[in-house]
Design an enzyme around this catalytic site. Structure first.
Site, PDB file in Angstrom:
ATOM      1  N   SER B 138       0.844  -1.192   0.000  1.00  0.00           N
ATOM      2  CA  SER B 138       0.000   0.000   0.000  1.00  0.00           C
ATOM      3  C   SER B 138       0.876   1.237   0.000  1.00  0.00           C
ATOM      4  O   SER B 138       2.009   1.210   0.501  1.00  0.00           O
ATOM      5  CB  SER B 138      -0.882   0.024   1.236  1.00  0.00           C
ATOM      6  N   TYR B 151      -1.227  -0.010  10.374  1.00  0.00           N
ATOM      7  CA  TYR B 151      -1.407  -0.631   9.055  1.00  0.00           C
ATOM      8  C   TYR B 151      -0.211  -0.283   8.169  1.00  0.00           C
ATOM      9  O   TYR B 151       0.354  -1.143   7.485  1.00  0.00           O
ATOM     10  CB  TYR B 151      -2.709  -0.110   8.454  1.00  0.00           C
TER      11      TYR B 151
HETATM   12  N1  NAP Z   1      -8.939  -0.585  -0.901  1.00  0.00           N
HETATM   13  C1  NAP Z   1      -7.889   0.214  -0.781  1.00  0.00           C
HETATM   14  O1  NAP Z   1      -8.029   1.446  -0.797  1.00  0.00           O
HETATM   15  C2  NAP Z   1      -6.505  -0.356  -0.651  1.00  0.00           C
HETATM   16  C3  NAP Z   1      -5.427   0.524  -0.714  1.00  0.00           C
HETATM   17  C4  NAP Z   1      -4.141   0.023  -0.599  1.00  0.00           C
HETATM   18  C5  NAP Z   1      -3.953  -1.330  -0.435  1.00  0.00           C
HETATM   19  N2  NAP Z   1      -5.017  -2.173  -0.367  1.00  0.00           N
HETATM   20  C6  NAP Z   1      -4.749  -3.606  -0.180  1.00  0.00           C
HETATM   21  O2  NAP Z   1      -5.369  -4.335  -1.232  1.00  0.00           O
HETATM   22  C7  NAP Z   1      -5.619  -5.661  -0.786  1.00  0.00           C
HETATM   23  C8  NAP Z   1      -7.017  -6.071  -1.182  1.00  0.00           C
HETATM   24  O3  NAP Z   1      -7.968  -5.292  -0.478  1.00  0.00           O
HETATM   25  P1  NAP Z   1      -9.349  -4.826  -1.100  1.00  0.00           P
HETATM   26  O4  NAP Z   1      -9.280  -3.354  -1.255  1.00  0.00           O
HETATM   27  O5  NAP Z   1      -9.654  -5.654  -2.255  1.00  0.00           O
HETATM   28  O6  NAP Z   1     -10.362  -5.062   0.099  1.00  0.00           O
HETATM   29  P2  NAP Z   1     -11.341  -6.271   0.425  1.00  0.00           P
HETATM   30  O7  NAP Z   1     -12.261  -6.486  -0.707  1.00  0.00           O
HETATM   31  O8  NAP Z   1     -11.898  -5.988   1.756  1.00  0.00           O
HETATM   32  O9  NAP Z   1     -10.373  -7.521   0.479  1.00  0.00           O
HETATM   33  C9  NAP Z   1      -9.641  -7.890   1.593  1.00  0.00           C
HETATM   34  C10 NAP Z   1      -9.662  -9.389   1.619  1.00  0.00           C
HETATM   35  O10 NAP Z   1      -8.752  -9.906   2.561  1.00  0.00           O
HETATM   36  C11 NAP Z   1      -9.365 -10.995   3.194  1.00  0.00           C
HETATM   37  N3  NAP Z   1      -8.793 -11.278   4.496  1.00  0.00           N
HETATM   38  C12 NAP Z   1      -8.516 -10.410   5.470  1.00  0.00           C
HETATM   39  N4  NAP Z   1      -7.996 -11.059   6.516  1.00  0.00           N
HETATM   40  C13 NAP Z   1      -7.953 -12.367   6.167  1.00  0.00           C
HETATM   41  C14 NAP Z   1      -7.519 -13.539   6.847  1.00  0.00           C
HETATM   42  N5  NAP Z   1      -7.012 -13.492   8.063  1.00  0.00           N
HETATM   43  N6  NAP Z   1      -7.630 -14.715   6.201  1.00  0.00           N
HETATM   44  C15 NAP Z   1      -8.164 -14.786   4.971  1.00  0.00           C
HETATM   45  N7  NAP Z   1      -8.569 -13.699   4.294  1.00  0.00           N
HETATM   46  C16 NAP Z   1      -8.460 -12.513   4.893  1.00  0.00           C
HETATM   47  C17 NAP Z   1     -10.790 -10.562   3.325  1.00  0.00           C
HETATM   48  O11 NAP Z   1     -11.596 -11.680   3.537  1.00  0.00           O
HETATM   49  P3  NAP Z   1     -13.040 -11.530   4.241  1.00  0.00           P
HETATM   50  O12 NAP Z   1     -13.904 -10.934   3.197  1.00  0.00           O
HETATM   51  O13 NAP Z   1     -13.369 -12.929   4.574  1.00  0.00           O
HETATM   52  O14 NAP Z   1     -12.884 -10.615   5.406  1.00  0.00           O
HETATM   53  C18 NAP Z   1     -11.024  -9.917   1.982  1.00  0.00           C
HETATM   54  O15 NAP Z   1     -11.392 -10.873   1.008  1.00  0.00           O
HETATM   55  C19 NAP Z   1      -5.359  -5.650   0.712  1.00  0.00           C
HETATM   56  O16 NAP Z   1      -4.090  -6.202   0.967  1.00  0.00           O
HETATM   57  C20 NAP Z   1      -5.350  -4.185   1.068  1.00  0.00           C
HETATM   58  O17 NAP Z   1      -4.577  -3.912   2.196  1.00  0.00           O
HETATM   59  C21 NAP Z   1      -6.291  -1.711  -0.490  1.00  0.00           C
END
Ligand code: NAP
Ligand code: FAD
Lengths: 466, 245
Positions: B138, B151
């Protein structure tokens, strides 16, 4: 979270509490109390008026529920979440199909950027209504989430009254989660197309008579600024799927695989709304003249062409609705029964030409003799006319009101998917079944349209027969 | 028919990336912790063109079970050509400040779990010349900021781990790809007010797919974040501390 949600006409400006769920399991919780009432599902906002809006209430943006669940290549039965767009179905199923099992949308409106849920809620029709009916005829079943936390499976023979109420039900019966849809086999994605110059309304009706049996898709573009003897002049387009093995042809599908509203490659875009509406009368006149000349003096032009530009000519320009400027625009679409269709259409076109309110798009189509699958489905066997009007305030609204009179006299009605202004009295008179829909409506659901045409949600609930 | 393994397959961003691989006819191995959602995602990818889709249920915090999952992956999918580590959580920084358990959970899921998974992956993939290991970090990991440094620390730590892995695997022809998204409109950020800096997950997914194709070491997505972070990193402390970033 608040995000601005508009309908396609960009005419109504409302505030909403919006959510965009991405898992079907979250829905019962959302509907069962997490969201303020009243609630309404929102697809891709391709409805023109206020039927996909819910001023001061909650909107549930369905585009996060866009998964395919199953596709049976032998039977053509597609199961998908309700937020899947028709564009995506075409891109994923039709474009990548084997040539010997070419599955295609049974019914498609004039844009592919609509969701399956939205297509059901308005029970949309295409250019093949005379042969295929409306979208709802091809829906085998769906799951509907209600505010009491229940999820009901509905189909012919299973919760059928709710099934019928939800088809064309304007989103009022709950949220459609996923859908089983019967696709149809076609011989080719290439169409055999004929563009025929029509010089009068009589000719339109004669051509319709001749074409409906052999041509699956028919529609006419009408120059609605033409007066007198030229009234009704335009281009009649009829098309059918080419024989298997035809092609390939040179064509540029408009964002066929994208299903997104954002700028896709190969599509022009209108980035911001035009300052005071570029679609003034002169522009429209010029456009119409050019369109007519597309035939270059010839009576008929035949071509073999990919279905995309034929079905979705406007999808080639992203956000073309912004051309109407910040005031937005209104669409008027009426359906009138066969017996008075000719005279009514004449009167409508006459009124429009006289008013000089510059219609950019006037489409005339035939509705066939079919039993509507939904309680409030729009089609009536006869003629349907659709036109866009830039919003010029009262003069525009007055004209539409006069069109309403003509439509009502013929026993016709306007299409809720396109409407943002019809009076409650006219709506109720032309859709007497509205009370049955009210009886099936989820008490926590409503829309700006519904409040407008029924005078509030709470009262009609009590009045409605059960 | 590439073999692609996605860890955190129900993430909104990961799902969009998976759709791109499915459209290419890849074989997919998907790992997530919620069974219903995982099966729905898998079904979707099958219709969208994936040659085969395998699923495995795992809570990545349960690091002791990473190895058996990777064994299962080796058995059913075979050699991994592309691995994408996508799972993560965006915890409540206010809570993390006060509640050690909350901070620990945040660090565990966003650093410990992916770091150990990457260790396992590297071990299994180091002889797979041409393979790609990608992970989502990130922009928050680029500089510690008062508003989300827990984070941020986890993502920053992950960044360094990936940098080290890249160094280690470079001579073996295995690419390590770090993805640094900015603001992405996903369930993780559902409660945030959205502005012009926000990107849709399909846009970010396209960038990720390209970064993997090009084997690019570090990708900011959308691209303008590289510049924003360059500025943020170079603001002198005296000025930085006057902001609420
Ligand atoms: N959205 C943003 O603005 C942003 C910005 C920078 C980086 N990111 C990174 O991008 C990546 C994807 O995030 P996203 O934006 O697509 O959000 P998201 O749709 O909420 O995806 C996060 C996923 O991680 C899974 N997860 C979390 N803890 C877990 C665990 N202990 N075991 C198994 N699965 C787990 C969640 O599963 P559940 O649904 O079961 O909880 C969910 O499917 C993440 O690494 C996030 O930090 C996102
Ligand atoms: C260029 C253009 C051409 C068009 N041509 C035609 C045409 O030829 N024929 C035709 O019939 N229509 C046509 N339309 C209208 C369009 O097909 C309909 O308005 C369609 O319903 C829009 O779908 P949507 O997904 O955008 O839904 P929205 O407009 O967002 O919503 C429409 C209705 O569906 C409901 N809804 C959406 N999703 C769900 C769900 N999951 N569960 C329950 N309710 C839901 C909403 O509450 C609302 O009542 C055209 C529109 C445009 C812009």
């Amino acid at each position: 979270m608040t995000r601005s949600y508009l309908s396609w006409g960009r005419f109504h400006r409302f505030g909403h509490e919006a959510v965009r769920p991405s898992r079907d399991q979250d829905m019962p919780g959302l509907l069962g109390g997490a969201l303020p009432h009243p609630m309404l599902a929102y697809g891709m906002g391709r409805s023109y008026g206020d039927s996909c809006l819910n001023d001061g209430g909650a909107l549930i943006d369905m585009r996060g529920l866009d998964r395919f669940l199953d596709f049976d290549r032998d039977t053509g039965v597609l199961t998908c979440e309700a937020g899947v767009s028709l564009a995506t179905i075409l891109g994923v199923i039709s474009r990548r199909a084997e040539p010997d099992a070419l599955w295609f949308l049974p019914v498609s409106p004039g844009t592919k950027f609509v969701t399956v849920g939205g297509a059901i809620a308005n029970d949309v029709h295409g250019k093949n209504h005379h042969g295929a009916g409306t979208f709802g005829e091809h829906v085998l079943s769906f799951r509907l989430a209600r505010s009491d936390g229940s999820v009901m499976t509905c189909g012919p023979g299973e919760n059928e009254p709710l099934f019928r109420a939800t088809i064309g039900g304007l989103g009022l019966t709950g949220v459609i989660l996923d859908v089983r849809l019967q696709l149809r086999l076609v011989s080719s994605l290439i169409l055999e197309v004929e563009d025929i110059r029509v010089d009068s309304l009589d000719e339109f009706y004669r051509l319709s008579e001749d074409s409906l049996a052999e041509w699956e898709y028919t529609a006419a573009w009408i120059d609605c600024l033409a007066f007198g003897t030229a009234l009704g002049r335009g281009i009649y387009t009829r098309a059918r799927h080419a024989p298997a093995g035809t092609g390939p042809v040179r064509s540029r599908p408009a964002g066929a695989d994208s299903g997104k509203t954002g700028s896709a490659k190969g599509r022009l875009g209108v980035p911001v709304s035009a300052p005071d509406g570029m679609l003034n009368n002169t522009f429209v006149k010029a456009f119409n003249a050019v369109y007519h000349r597309k035939l270059a003096g010839r009576k008929v032009v035949r071509r073999l062409v990919d279905f995309d530009p034929v079905f979705y000519p406007l999808d080639a320009i992203n956000d073309w609705n912004r051309l109407y400027g910040n005031a937005g625009f209104l669409q008027y679409q009426s359906a009138v029964p066969d017996q008075d269709a000719y005279q009514t259409t004449r009167d409508q076109l006459g009124l429009i030409a006289e008013a000089g309110q510059g219609s950019f798009l006037a489409v005339l189509k035939t509705f066939g003799e079919r039993r509507n699958p939904g309680l409030l489905s729009f089609p009536v066997a006869g003629t349907t006319l659709a036109l866009d009007f830039p919003n010029r305030g009262n003069p525009t609204l007055d004209l539409l009101e006069r069109l309403d009179e003509v439509t009502a006299r013929a026993g016709g009605r306007v299409y809720p998917a396109k409407d943002g202004r019809v009076s409650a009295a006219r709506f109720q008179a032309s859709y007497p079944q509205w009370r049955d829909l009210a009886a099936h409506a989820d008490p926590a659901f409503s829309s700006s349209f519904w409040r407008r045409v029924t005078g509030g949600h709470a009262d009609h609930q009590d009045e409605s027969p059960t | 028919m590439k073999n692609v393994a996605i860890f955190g397959a129900t993430s909104a961003i990961a799902e969009q990336v998976a759709r791109l691989f499915a459209a290419e006819g890849c074989r997919l191995y998907l790992v997530a912790r919620r069974a219903d959602q995982l099966e729905r995602v898998a079904a979707d990818l099958r219709v969208r063109g994936a040659a085969e889709v395998f699923t495995f249920l795992l809570d990545f915090d349960d690091t002791a079970n990473h190895a058996s999952m990777l064994d299962d992956c080796a058995r059913r999918l075979g050699d991994i050509a592309v691995a994408l580590v996508a799972f993560g959580t965006l915890g409540d920084q206010e809570r993390c400040k006060r509640d050690v358990a909350a901070a620990q959970a945040e660090l565990r899921t966003n650093f410990m779990a992916p770091a150990l998974l990457l260790t396992g992956l590297a071990q299994r993939m180091e002889d797979r010349r041409g393979a790609v290991i990608a992970a989502i970090g990130s922009v928050a990991g680029d500089r510690g900021r008062q508003s989300n440094y827990v984070y941020g620390a986890a993502k920053g730590g992950l960044d360094i781990l990936l940098e080290g892995l890249r160094h280690r695997l470079a001579p073996r022809g295995v690419a390590v790809v770090t993805i640094k998204p900015g603001f992405v409109d996903t369930p993780m950020t559902a409660s945030f007010p959205k502005g012009p800096l926000w990107a849709k997950p399909d846009k970010v997914a396209g960038d990720i797919r390209r970064a993997i194709e090009k084997r690019r070491p570090v990708t900011y997505t959308p691209g303008f974040w590289r510049l924003i972070m360059l500025v943020i990193k170079s603001v002198p402390r005296a000025i930085f501390y006057k902001t609420k970033l």
